[in-house]
Scaffold this active site. Sequence first.
Site, PDB file in Angstrom:
ATOM      1  N   ASN A  69       0.862  -1.315  -0.012  1.00  0.00           N
ATOM      2  CA  ASN A  69       0.081  -0.028  -0.036  1.00  0.00           C
ATOM      3  C   ASN A  69       0.861   1.146  -0.050  1.00  0.00           C
ATOM      4  OD1 ASN A  69      -1.668   1.999   0.522  1.00  0.00           O
ATOM      5  ND2 ASN A  69      -2.270   1.090   2.513  1.00  0.00           N
ATOM      6  N   TRP A  70       0.979   1.723  -1.157  1.00  0.00           N
ATOM      7  CA  TRP A  70       1.895   3.173  -1.307  1.00  0.00           C
ATOM      8  C   TRP A  70       1.411   4.236  -0.494  1.00  0.00           C
ATOM      9  CZ3 TRP A  70       3.760   2.741  -7.153  1.00  0.00           C
ATOM     10  CH2 TRP A  70       4.611   1.546  -7.393  1.00  0.00           C
ATOM     11  N   LYS A  71      -0.017   4.382  -0.237  1.00  0.00           N
ATOM     12  CA  LYS A  71      -0.542   5.419   0.150  1.00  0.00           C
ATOM     13  C   LYS A  71      -0.380   6.665  -0.768  1.00  0.00           C
ATOM     14  CE  LYS A  71       0.019   3.261   4.873  1.00  0.00           C
ATOM     15  NZ  LYS A  71       0.033   3.365   6.034  1.00  0.00           N
ATOM     16  N   HIS A 105      -9.535   1.459   5.021  1.00  0.00           N
ATOM     17  CA  HIS A 105      -8.277   1.725   5.674  1.00  0.00           C
ATOM     18  C   HIS A 105      -8.293   2.596   7.070  1.00  0.00           C
ATOM     19  CE1 HIS A 105      -4.043   2.806   6.514  1.00  0.00           C
ATOM     20  NE2 HIS A 105      -3.628   1.444   5.888  1.00  0.00           N
ATOM     21  N   GLU A 135      -6.734   4.898   7.827  1.00  0.00           N
ATOM     22  CA  GLU A 135      -6.493   6.212   7.294  1.00  0.00           C
ATOM     23  C   GLU A 135      -7.801   7.022   6.832  1.00  0.00           C
ATOM     24  OE1 GLU A 135      -2.769   5.581   5.412  1.00  0.00           O
ATOM     25  OE2 GLU A 135      -1.799   5.254   7.214  1.00  0.00           O
ATOM     26  N   GLU A 163      -4.913  -4.521  10.877  1.00  0.00           N
ATOM     27  CA  GLU A 163      -4.122  -3.561  11.045  1.00  0.00           C
ATOM     28  C   GLU A 163      -4.212  -2.820  12.096  1.00  0.00           C
ATOM     29  OE1 GLU A 163      -2.341  -2.578   6.816  1.00  0.00           O
ATOM     30  OE2 GLU A 163      -3.691  -1.121   7.503  1.00  0.00           O
ATOM     31  N   GLY A 168       2.857   2.506  10.869  1.00  0.00           N
ATOM     32  CA  GLY A 168       3.960   3.573  10.697  1.00  0.00           C
ATOM     33  C   GLY A 168       4.536   3.935  11.802  1.00  0.00           C
ATOM     34  N   SER A 174       3.911  -1.576  10.441  1.00  0.00           N
ATOM     35  CA  SER A 174       5.545  -1.862  10.732  1.00  0.00           C
ATOM     36  C   SER A 174       6.169  -3.105  10.064  1.00  0.00           C
ATOM     37  CB  SER A 174       5.680  -1.523  12.098  1.00  0.00           C
ATOM     38  OG  SER A 174       5.133   0.091  12.401  1.00  0.00           O
TER      39      SER A 174
HETATM   40  P1  13P Z   1       3.230   0.775   7.649  1.00  0.00           P
HETATM   41  O1  13P Z   1       3.867  -0.550   6.898  1.00  0.00           O
HETATM   42  O2  13P Z   1       3.714   1.824   7.134  1.00  0.00           O
HETATM   43  O3  13P Z   1       3.023   0.405   9.066  1.00  0.00           O
HETATM   44  O4  13P Z   1       1.689   0.870   7.289  1.00  0.00           O
HETATM   45  C1  13P Z   1       0.808  -0.316   7.111  1.00  0.00           C
HETATM   46  C2  13P Z   1      -0.176   0.039   6.354  1.00  0.00           C
HETATM   47  O5  13P Z   1      -1.164   0.878   6.833  1.00  0.00           O
HETATM   48  C3  13P Z   1      -0.803  -0.822   5.284  1.00  0.00           C
HETATM   49  O6  13P Z   1      -1.914  -0.478   4.812  1.00  0.00           O
END
Ligand code: 13P
Length: 246
Positions: free
Chosen positions: A7-9, A93, A95, A164, A170, A209
């Site tokens: 997931n590159w966001k 997600h 976010e 998650e 993160g 993470s």
């Molecule tokens: P990180 O791997 O940066 O913790 O993010 C996880 C995430 O939100 C994947 O969707």
Amino acid sequence: MKLIAANWKMNMTPSQTREYVEKFLPLVEMVQDREVLLCPPFTSLCVAQELLRGSSVKLGAQNCYHEPKGAFTGEVSIDMLKELGVSYVIVGHSERRWLFGESDELINKKLTACLKAGMRPILCVGERLEEREAGLTLKVVETQIRLALSCLEEYTDSLDIAYEPVWAIGSGNPATPEDVQLVHAYIKDLLRDINAKHRGESRVLYGGSVNPTNAGDFLHMENVEGLLVGGASLNPETFSQIVKSY
Ligand code: 13P
């Protein structure tokens, strides 16, 4: 087959996507026993589709809207994604839930639209730190899944679920493989409870993470059927190491 998803966001321009995919594909071309998925931003789907053609790496989107078309400024429909070769969509997600106010009701509408269109969703669930500290992890995860799948009970095999924990995203502070194992087992039981005819075809992924050092520990756990990787997926070498970790 385990699913290892990036997931590159909100990262990577189209030209950076090109550079990434050109480096990444040779690194994973021998991988046969894992499904590999890249979820770039919408603006990179086109270039990614072109470069991934002929490879086994799949293309996913990070979000979608549930209406088929119309006056929904800034939104992207499932048909638009399908035409770009997208086969998975991340829905709910954390976010989207916490920064953009997506409700369980909206997430249910998005899941409904995906499932009825034959698009495979990756539903994200997970508790926040205060919920974990209050011992509410399983309750939160159960409520999110039940509400997301409301009136979709017969579709439990047509989606994957990513656990998650919000506090692990993160933060450099992943959940322990043992904790993850417990929540994943709970999710699997829950799906059987929601749908008596559940065949066990939905995978439960862990995200939060994940890095090349800990990926193998998660993938060893019995009920961990894949990973959803954020930060560590932004570098093609690093992500390829995760894809290949055992
Ligand atoms: P990180 O791997 O940066 O913790 O993010 C996880 C995430 O939100 C994947 O969707």
